[in-house]
Design a protein around this motif. Structure first.
Motif, PDB file in Angstrom:
ATOM      1  N   ALA A  26     -11.326 -13.556   9.770  1.00 11.06           N
ATOM      2  CA  ALA A  26     -10.989 -12.596   9.216  1.00 11.06           C
ATOM      3  C   ALA A  26      -9.895 -12.138   8.323  1.00 11.06           C
ATOM      4  O   ALA A  26      -8.653 -12.407   9.925  1.00 11.06           O
ATOM      5  N   VAL A  27      -9.305 -11.505   7.716  1.00 10.00           N
ATOM      6  CA  VAL A  27      -7.784 -11.770   6.892  1.00 10.00           C
ATOM      7  C   VAL A  27      -8.724  -9.964   7.000  1.00 10.00           C
ATOM      8  O   VAL A  27      -8.882  -9.434   5.950  1.00 10.00           O
ATOM      9  N   VAL A  28      -7.939  -9.212   8.167  1.00  9.11           N
ATOM     10  CA  VAL A  28      -8.015  -8.050   8.077  1.00  9.11           C
ATOM     11  C   VAL A  28      -7.051  -7.025   6.958  1.00  9.11           C
ATOM     12  O   VAL A  28      -5.584  -7.307   7.812  1.00  9.11           O
ATOM     13  N   ARG A  29      -7.334  -5.687   6.529  1.00  7.05           N
ATOM     14  CA  ARG A  29      -5.994  -4.967   6.188  1.00  7.05           C
ATOM     15  C   ARG A  29      -6.922  -3.508   6.300  1.00  7.05           C
ATOM     16  O   ARG A  29      -8.376  -3.212   6.400  1.00  7.05           O
ATOM     17  N   VAL A  30      -5.982  -2.953   6.562  1.00  4.69           N
ATOM     18  CA  VAL A  30      -6.708  -1.123   7.224  1.00  4.69           C
ATOM     19  C   VAL A  30      -5.984   0.200   6.616  1.00  4.69           C
ATOM     20  O   VAL A  30      -5.261  -0.227   6.547  1.00  4.69           O
ATOM     21  N   ALA A  31      -7.192   0.899   6.340  1.00  6.28           N
ATOM     22  CA  ALA A  31      -6.922   2.272   5.919  1.00  6.28           C
ATOM     23  C   ALA A  31      -7.724   2.919   6.747  1.00  6.28           C
ATOM     24  O   ALA A  31      -8.964   2.771   7.508  1.00  6.28           O
TER      25      ALA A  31
ATOM     26  N   TYR B 238      -2.751   1.113   4.718  1.00  9.81           N
ATOM     27  CA  TYR B 238      -3.188   3.145   4.322  1.00  9.81           C
ATOM     28  C   TYR B 238      -2.873   4.087   4.705  1.00  9.81           C
ATOM     29  O   TYR B 238      -4.247   3.766   5.225  1.00  9.81           O
ATOM     30  N   THR B 239      -2.652   5.170   4.638  1.00 10.03           N
ATOM     31  CA  THR B 239      -2.846   6.365   5.359  1.00 10.03           C
ATOM     32  C   THR B 239      -2.984   7.690   4.123  1.00 10.03           C
ATOM     33  O   THR B 239      -3.608   8.083   4.352  1.00 10.03           O
ATOM     34  N   ASN B 240      -2.427   7.067   3.159  1.00  6.58           N
ATOM     35  CA  ASN B 240      -1.456   8.379   2.247  1.00  6.58           C
ATOM     36  C   ASN B 240      -1.773   7.504   0.526  1.00  6.58           C
ATOM     37  O   ASN B 240      -1.325   6.765  -0.078  1.00  6.58           O
ATOM     38  N   THR B 241      -2.291   8.450  -0.337  1.00  7.59           N
ATOM     39  CA  THR B 241      -2.540   7.542  -1.614  1.00  7.59           C
ATOM     40  C   THR B 241      -1.372   7.540  -1.893  1.00  7.59           C
ATOM     41  O   THR B 241      -1.533   7.564  -3.398  1.00  7.59           O
TER      42      THR B 241
END
Ligand code: CTP
Length: 399
Positions: free
Chosen positions: A32-37, A60-63
């Motif tokens: 898988a290609v994973v992007r984390v928030a 990603y942590t901050n909108t």
């Protein structure tokens, strides 16, 4: 199943966050290609840097940290993903999602998500069983959510209960099932495939048996591969190996048990793959009590049914039969004899008795023998990769 999928991994703040690092690595290992928030609470447990280093991408942590003016990050992540995974899912984020609240990066991205969402709740038992949590789960299940049932076991509070974050193997298997349920282009969809695996055990007395070196790895790999291609799989296994929860497994011990189990399935089956190493003989009687030591022991054996041969005689034109030929010498000669004698459509011939291939190891080199085609050798590789080739052959043959 997971290979090549774009997965948005949403991490919310519970003690299980440290286990999600391992889940992410497993997803990446599966291709898988994973992007984390992450929510702010999640990053209290594990630093976003850990996820960044291992996913090789910013977390990603901050909108409002819109570092790229050409996109809106939370919408971009929602649109980018093929599948979304929330692990662990806390009672708090669950409640927000059930009510459409979008007050941080994670909840905002998930509100904007139209792809299927797979969630792994983990929390204290009383929080999990609380009616309000259960109502929230029911609401999300009516939308594009699949929500796993947490394990029962030792909780962070120091006592046992329901709400425990499941083992990663269980999460991966249920996630694979989830992906499969969203794939409608699978070539074996609607087909029923029976796979046999392992070396049968022929009992001498209640504590002793005769068997062989087969581990069942090849058969189990074939069952998983057929399942991934959409088939309804029945794995008739004499092996001690575990199989994923999505595989329908029939446990057998002797050749006779295996014979009965396979024949029971045969009429409603499209293909049978006899990967099991079936003992040719069994003791003519099993002692009811443990045998006592004597100076000499003579055992008498009777012939077992030849399952593949029986299937070959019963086979309809719309059914496919695949057998194996495990040989220590004259591989192709014996394999070809078996192809004809057992009326199989394919014989997978493999050399046994060598350390790096065949029985009880992870790799195999095989030659595929069918009628009207020259033999094709699949060079030494993992059994899971060999099984891809065999199932590919089956798909082409059935079409
Ligand atoms: N097989 C079977 N029932 C048996 C023996 C074998 O269904 N009683 C199947 C195996 O699962 C395999 C194929 O027949 O798919 C060939 O098995 P193998 O052990 O290589 O050959 P045998 O038929 O037993 O012949 P021999 O032992 O003489 O090589």
């Amino acid at each position: 199943m997971i290979e090549g999928k774009k997965v948005a991994l949403y991490v919310t703040g519970g003690i299980a966050v440290y286990k999600v690092v391992d889940l992410m690595r497993e997803l990446i290992k599966h291709g898988a290609v994973v992007r984390v928030a992450m929510t702010k609470s999640a990053s209290e447990f594990v630093s976003p840097l850990t996820f960044q280093v291992l996913s090789k991408h910013a977390v990603y942590t901050n909108t409002f940290a819109e570092d790229d003016p050409s996109v809106v990050n939370h919408i971009n992540l929602a649109d980018w993903a093929d599948f979304s995974v929330i692990a662990p899912l806390t009672a708090n984020t669950l409640a927000k999602l059930a009510n459409g609240i979008a007050d941080n990066f994670v909840t905002s991205a998930l509100l904007a998500t139209t792809n299927p969402i797979f969630a792994v709740p983990a929390m204290n038992e009383n929080m999990y069983t609380n009616t309000v949590t259960q109502e929230n789960i029911d609401r999300l299940k009516l939308r594009n959510y699949m929500i796993m049932t947490p394990d029962v076991g030792f909780l962070a509070e120091g006592y046992s209960g329901q709400g425990r974050y499941p083992e990663k193997e269980r999460i991966i298997h249920e996630f694979e099932s989830f992906i499969r349920s969203h794939s409608d282009q699978l070539p074996l969809k609607g087909k029923r495939v029976v796979v046999t695996a392992g070396g049968t055990k022929e009992r001498i007395d209640p504590v002793r048996y005769i068997s062989n070196d087969s581990s069942g790895k090849m058969g189990h790999a074939l069952a998983v591969e057929a399942w991934k291609k959409g088939a309804d799989v029945v794995l008739v296994s004499a092996s001690h190996l575990e199989s994923p929860s999505y595989i329908n497994r029939v446990v057998v011990e002797s050749a006779r048990d295996m014979h009965d189990a396979v024949l029971k399935e045969f009429d409603q089956t499209d293909a049978v793959i006899m990967a099991a190493a079936v003992s040719d003989y069994s003791p003519d009687k099993m002692e009811e009590q443990k045998m006592k030591k004597k100076d000499e022991l003579t055992l008498h054996f009777k012939k077992n049914p030849d399952i593949l041969k029986d299937l070959g005689q019963k086979k309809r034109d719309d059914q496919t039969l695949i057998g194996f030929a495990a040989e220590t010498e004259e591989l192709l000669h014996y394999a070809e004899k078996k192809l004809n004698a057992k009326n199989a459509d394919l014989i997978v011939a493999n050399q046994v008795g060598e350390k790096d291939r065949g029985f009880n190891v992870d790799k195999n080199e095989v030659t595929l023998l069918s009628r009207n085609h020259p033999p094709r050798t699949i060079s030494l590789r993992e059994k899971s990769e060999v099984s891809v080739e065999i199932i590919e052959w089956l798909i082409n043959f059935m079409n």
